[in-house]
Design an enzyme around this catalytic site. Structure first.
Site, PDB file in Angstrom:
ATOM      1  N   GLY A  39       0.870  -1.343  -0.265  1.00  0.00           N
ATOM      2  CA  GLY A  39       0.025   0.105  -0.088  1.00  0.00           C
ATOM      3  C   GLY A  39       0.741   1.417  -0.046  1.00  0.00           C
ATOM      4  O   GLY A  39       0.265   2.331  -0.047  1.00  0.00           O
ATOM      5  N   HIS A 130     -13.998  24.886   6.628  1.00  0.00           N
ATOM      6  CA  HIS A 130     -15.141  24.652   7.527  1.00  0.00           C
ATOM      7  C   HIS A 130     -15.020  25.931   8.549  1.00  0.00           C
ATOM      8  O   HIS A 130     -15.763  26.260   9.070  1.00  0.00           O
ATOM      9  CB  HIS A 130     -14.911  23.289   8.172  1.00  0.00           C
ATOM     10  CG  HIS A 130     -16.071  23.113   9.330  1.00  0.00           C
ATOM     11  ND1 HIS A 130     -17.244  22.784   8.873  1.00  0.00           N
ATOM     12  CD2 HIS A 130     -15.959  22.931  10.598  1.00  0.00           C
ATOM     13  CE1 HIS A 130     -17.904  22.710   9.666  1.00  0.00           C
ATOM     14  NE2 HIS A 130     -17.316  22.623  11.171  1.00  0.00           N
ATOM     15  N   LYS A 192     -28.803  23.542  16.784  1.00  0.00           N
ATOM     16  CA  LYS A 192     -28.842  22.213  16.903  1.00  0.00           C
ATOM     17  C   LYS A 192     -27.904  22.135  18.204  1.00  0.00           C
ATOM     18  O   LYS A 192     -26.845  22.957  18.528  1.00  0.00           O
ATOM     19  CB  LYS A 192     -28.361  21.413  15.881  1.00  0.00           C
ATOM     20  CG  LYS A 192     -26.996  21.687  15.483  1.00  0.00           C
ATOM     21  CD  LYS A 192     -26.386  20.923  14.174  1.00  0.00           C
ATOM     22  CE  LYS A 192     -25.068  20.809  13.922  1.00  0.00           C
ATOM     23  NZ  LYS A 192     -24.789  20.650  12.525  1.00  0.00           N
ATOM     24  N   ARG A 194     -25.695  18.792  19.847  1.00  0.00           N
ATOM     25  CA  ARG A 194     -25.211  17.475  19.291  1.00  0.00           C
ATOM     26  C   ARG A 194     -24.821  16.558  21.047  1.00  0.00           C
ATOM     27  O   ARG A 194     -24.195  17.351  21.928  1.00  0.00           O
ATOM     28  CB  ARG A 194     -24.192  17.378  18.517  1.00  0.00           C
ATOM     29  CG  ARG A 194     -24.129  17.711  17.173  1.00  0.00           C
ATOM     30  CD  ARG A 194     -22.838  17.437  16.632  1.00  0.00           C
ATOM     31  NE  ARG A 194     -22.788  17.904  15.174  1.00  0.00           N
ATOM     32  CZ  ARG A 194     -23.452  17.491  14.271  1.00  0.00           C
ATOM     33  NH1 ARG A 194     -23.882  16.221  14.212  1.00  0.00           N
ATOM     34  NH2 ARG A 194     -23.382  17.884  12.834  1.00  0.00           N
ATOM     35  N   ASP A 222     -22.265  15.530   5.345  1.00  0.00           N
ATOM     36  CA  ASP A 222     -21.563  14.420   5.803  1.00  0.00           C
ATOM     37  C   ASP A 222     -22.577  13.118   5.862  1.00  0.00           C
ATOM     38  O   ASP A 222     -22.948  12.740   4.708  1.00  0.00           O
ATOM     39  CB  ASP A 222     -20.665  14.557   7.088  1.00  0.00           C
ATOM     40  CG  ASP A 222     -19.869  13.409   7.368  1.00  0.00           C
ATOM     41  OD1 ASP A 222     -19.867  12.311   6.672  1.00  0.00           O
ATOM     42  OD2 ASP A 222     -19.052  13.347   8.429  1.00  0.00           O
ATOM     43  N   GLY A 225     -27.632  13.967   8.061  1.00  0.00           N
ATOM     44  CA  GLY A 225     -28.541  13.923   9.373  1.00  0.00           C
ATOM     45  C   GLY A 225     -29.005  15.431   9.720  1.00  0.00           C
ATOM     46  O   GLY A 225     -30.127  15.637  10.029  1.00  0.00           O
TER      47      GLY A 225
END
Length: 316
Positions: A39, A130, A192, A194, A222, A225
């Site tokens: 690999g 992000h 939200k 989490r 991702d 959800g």
């Protein structure tokens, strides 16, 4: 004598690199990525790059081999006496690990930044980090492109009657506010909480969405959800339609099934990461032309800010 521009691709992003090179007006440079039976990866440039401006295109999405391949490409280019090495990273992986939000965790995005610089990169071109402050993790120039240059014309073409933008969480409010201000449109927030990564405990909508055509803006989708729960909640609160525009289609786990069964009418994503399979609700728009212009501007020492639609609007 002006150095040549040469664009090379890693294994994962060849589909995108070919389009970037075509828009730029060059063919892709010749490189071979060999892999040993265990690999191990070994990139080999099959043409001289001595003194050239070398652009290496590779998204660092999972698996980690994609990041390792990019690091080895940078090292090989440096050892081959490339004049200037730019890592073109359409999707910058590990960007969600940008701070210590709990004790005894790694700051993955800082580590990746250190590795890219240590390998020999002179510049980074990426899109929709992000957390924009990740640019500060680098001690080299970072050109941070904005997907709004692609998404805004698309949203305009939809001619939505009661356009309202939604942020899927508090962290995305600045990103969404920029786009909403361009359209002089209202904005709401889906707040939200989490329990743990990829698992939502609760969510509430802050703002009025009754009879509105909602457009959710985010950088990453991702497991989908958050997106699907946001869409369901917005429809429950009286939204007429719900669409989403997300730059990077990570789409892991049950994401495709979640999307197919969601209240979303449409999910528009960029081709920074290749889709693993087809989904009737997903439409892909290409970032290749934007990256080609960014590469040309970087080479010619021209402004990158001119590629941001909302910046152009402010300067009118």
């Amino acid at each position: 004598m002006q150095p040549n521009v040469k664009i090379f691709s890693g294994t994962r992003s060849r589909y995108l690199a070919e389009k970037i090179a075509a828009h730029y007006g060059n063919g892709l440079g010749k490189i071979k990525i060999e892999q040993f039976s265990d690999g191990e990866i070994q990139p080999i440039f099959l043409e001289s790059i001595r003194g050239d401006y070398v652009f290496l295109v590779q998204s660092t999405c999972a698996p980690a081999d994609n990041l390792m391949e990019l690091l080895l490409m940078i090292d090989a280019a440096r050892r081959a006496s490339a004049g200037y090495i730019t890592a073109v990273i359409p999707y910058f992986g590990y960007a969600r690990q940008d701070r210590k939000d709990k004790p005894r965790v790694a700051i993955g995005s800082k580590l990746v930044a250190n590795m890219l610089v240590a390998a020999g990169a002179n510049r980074i071109i990426t899109m929709d980090l992000h957390a924009p402050q990740i640019q500060g993790f680098f001690d080299i120039p970072v050109d941070h492109l904005d997907s709004s240059a692609i998404f805004i014309p698309y949203i305009e073409s939809l001619n939505l009657e009661n356009l309202t933008f939604a942020s899927p969480d508090v962290g995305s409010t600045n990103r969404v506010r920029e786009v909403a201000s361009y359209f002089n449109a209202d904005m709401v927030i889906c707040d939200k909480h989490r329990k743990r990564a990829n698992e939502i405990a609760s969510m509430v909508v802050i703002g009025d969405v009754k009879d509105r055509d909602i457009v959710i803006i985010d950088d990453i989708v991702d497991t989908a959800g958050t997106l699907c729960k946001s869409a369901a909640l917005l429809k429950e609160k009286g939204a007429r339609s719900v669409r989403a525009f997300c730059t990077h289609p990570v789409l892991s786990g049950n994401a495709y099934e979640n999307l197919e069964n969601s209240a979303l009418e449409q999910l528009v994503v960029c081709d920074t990461i290749p889709l693993k399979k087809q989904c009737s609700k997903i439409e892909v728009v290409s970032v290749s032309e934007l990256f080609a212009v960014a590469i040309r501007n970087a080479y010619e020492n021209k402004s990158i800010t001119s590629l941001f639609i909302h910046s152009q609007r402010r300067n009118m």
